[in-house]
Design a protein around this motif. Structure first.
Motif, short mmCIF file in Angstrom:
data_model
loop_
_atom_site.label_atom_id
_atom_site.label_comp_id
_atom_site.label_asym_id
_atom_site.label_seq_id
_atom_site.Cartn_x
_atom_site.Cartn_y
_atom_site.Cartn_z
N GLU A 89 0.82 -1.22 0.00
CA GLU A 89 0.00 0.00 0.00
C GLU A 89 0.86 1.26 0.00
OE1 GLU A 89 -0.09 -2.32 2.25
OE2 GLU A 89 -2.07 -3.29 2.21
N TRP A 90 2.04 1.17 0.57
CA TRP A 90 2.86 2.38 0.73
C TRP A 90 3.74 2.65 -0.49
CZ3 TRP A 90 3.07 -2.12 3.43
CH2 TRP A 90 4.18 -2.94 3.21
N PHE A 127 -1.60 5.09 -14.59
CA PHE A 127 -1.74 4.79 -13.16
C PHE A 127 -0.40 4.54 -12.49
CE2 PHE A 127 -5.59 3.65 -15.35
CZ PHE A 127 -6.53 4.32 -14.60
N GLY A 133 -4.46 1.39 -3.37
CA GLY A 133 -5.80 1.67 -2.86
C GLY A 133 -6.69 2.38 -3.87
N GLN A 134 -6.08 2.97 -4.88
CA GLN A 134 -6.87 3.71 -5.87
C GLN A 134 -7.23 2.85 -7.08
OE1 GLN A 134 -3.72 6.73 -6.08
NE2 GLN A 134 -5.29 8.25 -5.65
N SER A 136 -8.78 -0.70 -9.06
CA SER A 136 -9.81 -1.73 -8.94
C SER A 136 -9.13 -3.09 -8.79
CB SER A 136 -10.68 -1.72 -10.18
OG SER A 136 -9.93 -2.16 -11.28
N MET A 139 -7.36 -4.30 -11.89
CA MET A 139 -6.12 -3.57 -12.17
C MET A 139 -5.02 -3.99 -11.23
SD MET A 139 -7.75 0.16 -12.70
CE MET A 139 -6.33 1.07 -13.26
N ASP B 7 -12.45 -1.30 -17.25
CA ASP B 7 -11.91 -1.70 -15.96
C ASP B 7 -11.09 -0.61 -15.29
OD1 ASP B 7 -9.75 -4.19 -14.69
OD2 ASP B 7 -11.75 -3.67 -14.06
N THR B 8 -11.10 0.58 -15.87
CA THR B 8 -10.18 1.58 -15.34
C THR B 8 -10.85 2.53 -14.36
OG1 THR B 8 -10.60 2.82 -17.33
CG2 THR B 8 -8.56 1.56 -17.24
N GLY B 9 -12.07 2.20 -13.93
CA GLY B 9 -12.75 3.07 -12.98
C GLY B 9 -12.00 3.11 -11.66
N LEU B 10 -11.78 4.29 -11.16
CA LEU B 10 -11.04 4.42 -9.90
C LEU B 10 -11.95 4.09 -8.75
CD1 LEU B 10 -8.93 7.62 -10.31
CD2 LEU B 10 -8.22 5.25 -10.32
N ARG B 11 -11.35 3.48 -7.75
CA ARG B 11 -12.07 3.33 -6.51
C ARG B 11 -12.04 4.67 -5.80
NH1 ARG B 11 -9.90 -1.11 -3.17
NH2 ARG B 11 -9.68 -2.89 -4.53
N PRO B 12 -12.98 4.87 -4.89
CA PRO B 12 -12.94 6.16 -4.18
C PRO B 12 -11.64 6.26 -3.40
CG PRO B 12 -14.46 4.62 -3.13
CD PRO B 12 -14.05 4.01 -4.42
N VAL B 13 -11.05 7.44 -3.46
CA VAL B 13 -9.83 7.68 -2.70
C VAL B 13 -10.23 7.84 -1.24
CG1 VAL B 13 -7.87 9.18 -2.41
CG2 VAL B 13 -8.86 8.85 -4.67
N TYR B 300 2.38 6.53 4.31
CA TYR B 300 2.48 5.12 3.95
C TYR B 300 1.17 4.55 3.41
CZ TYR B 300 7.17 4.59 5.67
OH TYR B 300 8.51 4.68 5.82
N HIS B 301 0.17 5.39 3.28
CA HIS B 301 -1.11 4.96 2.71
C HIS B 301 -1.70 3.75 3.40
CE1 HIS B 301 -0.85 7.74 -0.63
NE2 HIS B 301 0.42 7.44 -0.67
#
Lengths: 256, 303
Positions: A89-90, A127, A133-134, A136, A139, B7-13, B300-301
């Motif tokens: 994730e980081w 991308f 996290g951003q 799908s 992907m 398939d390139t739709g982003l998930r919500p940030v 670090y997300h």
């Protein structure tokens, strides 16, 4: 010469409570460029089979040969793709894809060029700086595949790489991955519990029995229409025939 | 390139801000399928309004609670329902606070405690991290030491006070106390965090042929950031407990000293002032740790 060869391989593991025999006398050889799928009931040792080839575990008896040489530990010529993408994730997409190169201390500039090239070719160039996290699920799994391909393995091991995805994404990604792998001319061993997926993707199918797993059938899949992409293959007249035949062989091992 | 677009739709940030959940920023969160800002539906507007109103009510009630308690305290002491010698009262505490503060004594005591806590925290986190890494590295060591950790954890560390005093002297024993109280829990939290952190990631690293050191550096430590942050939050509080305990046992300055001294000379104003300042200090320290944690976690997300 076979690229992967298992000679009378058995594997057992031990816990305080019991001893479990996962594989018994498995004899398999896979030629260069072949796409082999392994199917079998859950818990039949399919994943153990892959872990053996990946060099993560050693056989209790028998021998695993890669490119004619006995295997000791993970080989640099083998890429392993797991059920979950395990993206970090980081790290952003590019850094994730370069993880293997970093671990193996490869020339990072060259790996970077190759990574960007693959990301571009497989539709992820926008991308590169995104975090996992951003993305799908589909992907993410594609990023995981590219992370493996950056290392330029000759052999790719896929451990149920689509099972964590929803059905549509799964079909779509199946086409993608199969196209990518054939384009790259890799030898592939795919483990799956989805028989349709196996028939639609592979040149050859190994059926494994319930534990202790052993290979009970070895079927070649040939379509008269050449080698269609998996979703096409599902529509071929031979598909149902293969399905029925292999299902017959598989069902005796399946216990509900 | 058949249908990559699909398939390139982003998930919500992820923009959630910690465990508080709805904290007035709910309107900023966007998810696919929702109305874009500006064209919110009536129902959604009403929902947001109600949430905001509820939030305001909670805040008001909090302030009211503290104001009411202070008022009752003050009143009870003034009309001698309770003995102000024993309870002090808010107005006296306030004047004692300003007097001490203007003399600069309050600042000195607070600074001493703050400095001791900072140093104790650094030692305890640093040593705790090293110990946890060692335990992660060798599962044998970890198994061997497991019962000892359990005993150390259960032992009331305050009981070690005289030992620290004799071994370390009157100044260093404060650090001994602070570290003793905070380090055991820190090690246990970090170790379990390390073990949890991405078993699957380690399998991947193993398949890539990573060395143990690489696994630690590239996978385990970054994946454990949330656990490290959690350990920091617990540690800072416990270190403060240790410092105050240490100051009670032997010291010439610090809030612990101030409180103990106030008690010995029967000056409840002094005691209460010390306690109040300590409360503020502990909130500030926790806030600092939480803030540092948020910064690191954003970097670090990881949630």
């Amino acid at each position: 010469m076979a690229q992967i060869e298992l000679r009378r391989v058995s594997h057992r593991y031990f816990t305080w409570k019991e001893e479990t025999e996962t594989l018994r006398d498995v004899d398999v050889s896979v030629e260069a460029g072949e796409f082999v799928a392994v199917v079998g009931p859950s818990g039949c040792g399919k994943s153990t089979f892959l872990s053996l080839i990946a060099g993560l575990i050693r056989p209790t008896a028998g021998e695993v040969l890669l490119f004619g040489e006995p295997l000791r530990g993970p080989s640099r010529r083998v890429g392993y793709m797991l059920q979950h993408d395990h993206l970090f994730e980081w790290r952003d997409v590019l850094q994730n894809v370069l993880l293997g190169a970093e671990v193996r201390r490869l020339d990072l500039r060259r790996a970077r060029r190759r990574a960007l090239d693959l990301l571009e070719r497989y539709g992820l160039s926008n991308f590169v700086r995104h975090t996992p996290g951003q993305l799908s699920g589909g992907m993410r799994q594609r990023v995981a595949l590219i992370r493996t391909l950056v290392l330029e393995p000759d052999v790719l091991l896929l451990d149920e790489p689509f099972s964590a995805l929803d059905y549509q994404t799964r079909l779509f990604l199946g086409d993608e991955v199969s196209r990518i792998l054939r384009e790259q001319g890799k030898t592939v061993v795919l483990v799956t519990h989805d028989l349709s997926e196996a028939i639609s993707m592979a040149d050859r199918i190994l059926v494994m029995s319930r534990r202790p797993g052993t290979v009970t059938a070895d079927r070649r899949i040939v379509f008269s229409a050449g080698r269609p992409v998996p979703t096409e293959a599902r529509r071929q007249p031979e598909f149902q025939e293969y399905f029925n035949r292999i299902w017959e062989e598989l069902r005796e091992h399946v216990r509900v | 390139m058949s249908g990559f677009e699909r398939d390139t739709g982003l998930r919500p940030v992820a923009t959630s801000r910690g465990p508080e959940g709805v904290d007035g920023t709910a309107g900023r969160r966007e998810a696919p399928g929702t109305h874009p800002a500006g064209s919110r539906s009536f129902l959604y507007e009403r929902f947001l309004r109600e949430q905001r109103r509820r939030l305001v009510r909670i805040r008001l009630a909090r302030w009211f609670l503290v104001a009411a308690l202070l008022a009752i305290w003050e009143a009870a002491a003034r009309v001698h329902w309770v003995d102000p010698m024993l309870t002090s009262m808010p107005s006296h505490i306030a004047s004692s606070f300003w007097k001490l503060a203007s003399e600069g004594r309050l600042g000195v005591h607070a600074w001493v405690t703050l400095k001791e806590t900072g140093i104790g925290f650094a030692i305890s986190m640093g040593a705790g991290l090293l110990a946890a890494v060692a335990l992660w590295w060798s599962s044998f060591l970890s198994k061997v030491l497991e019962p000892y950790l359990v005993v150390l954890n259960a032992l009331p560390k305050v009981a070690l006070g005289p030992i620290f005093y004799l071994w370390l002297g009157d100044r260093l024993s404060i650090y001994g106390m602070a570290v003793a109280i905070s380090i055991v829990v820190t090690v246990m939290m970090l170790e379990s965090g390390f073990r949890e952190a991405g078993r699957g990631k380690l399998k991947l690293m193993e398949a890539l042929g990573a060395t143990k050191w690489q696994m630690l550096r590239l996978a385990v430590l970054p994946a454990s950031v949330p656990h490290i942050v959690a350990a920091m939050k617990v540690n800072i509080g416990l270190t403060l407990v240790g410092v105050i305990m240490g100051e009670f046992l032997s010291s010439k300055a610090g809030l612990g000293f101030l409180i103990l001294y106030g008690g010995q000379v029967f000056q409840m104003d002094l005691v209460m002032t010390g306690v109040a300042l300590l409360a503020l200090l502990s909130i500030a320290l926790y806030g600092l740790a939480a803030f540092a944690g948020r910064v690191v976690q954003r970097k670090y997300h990881v949630e």
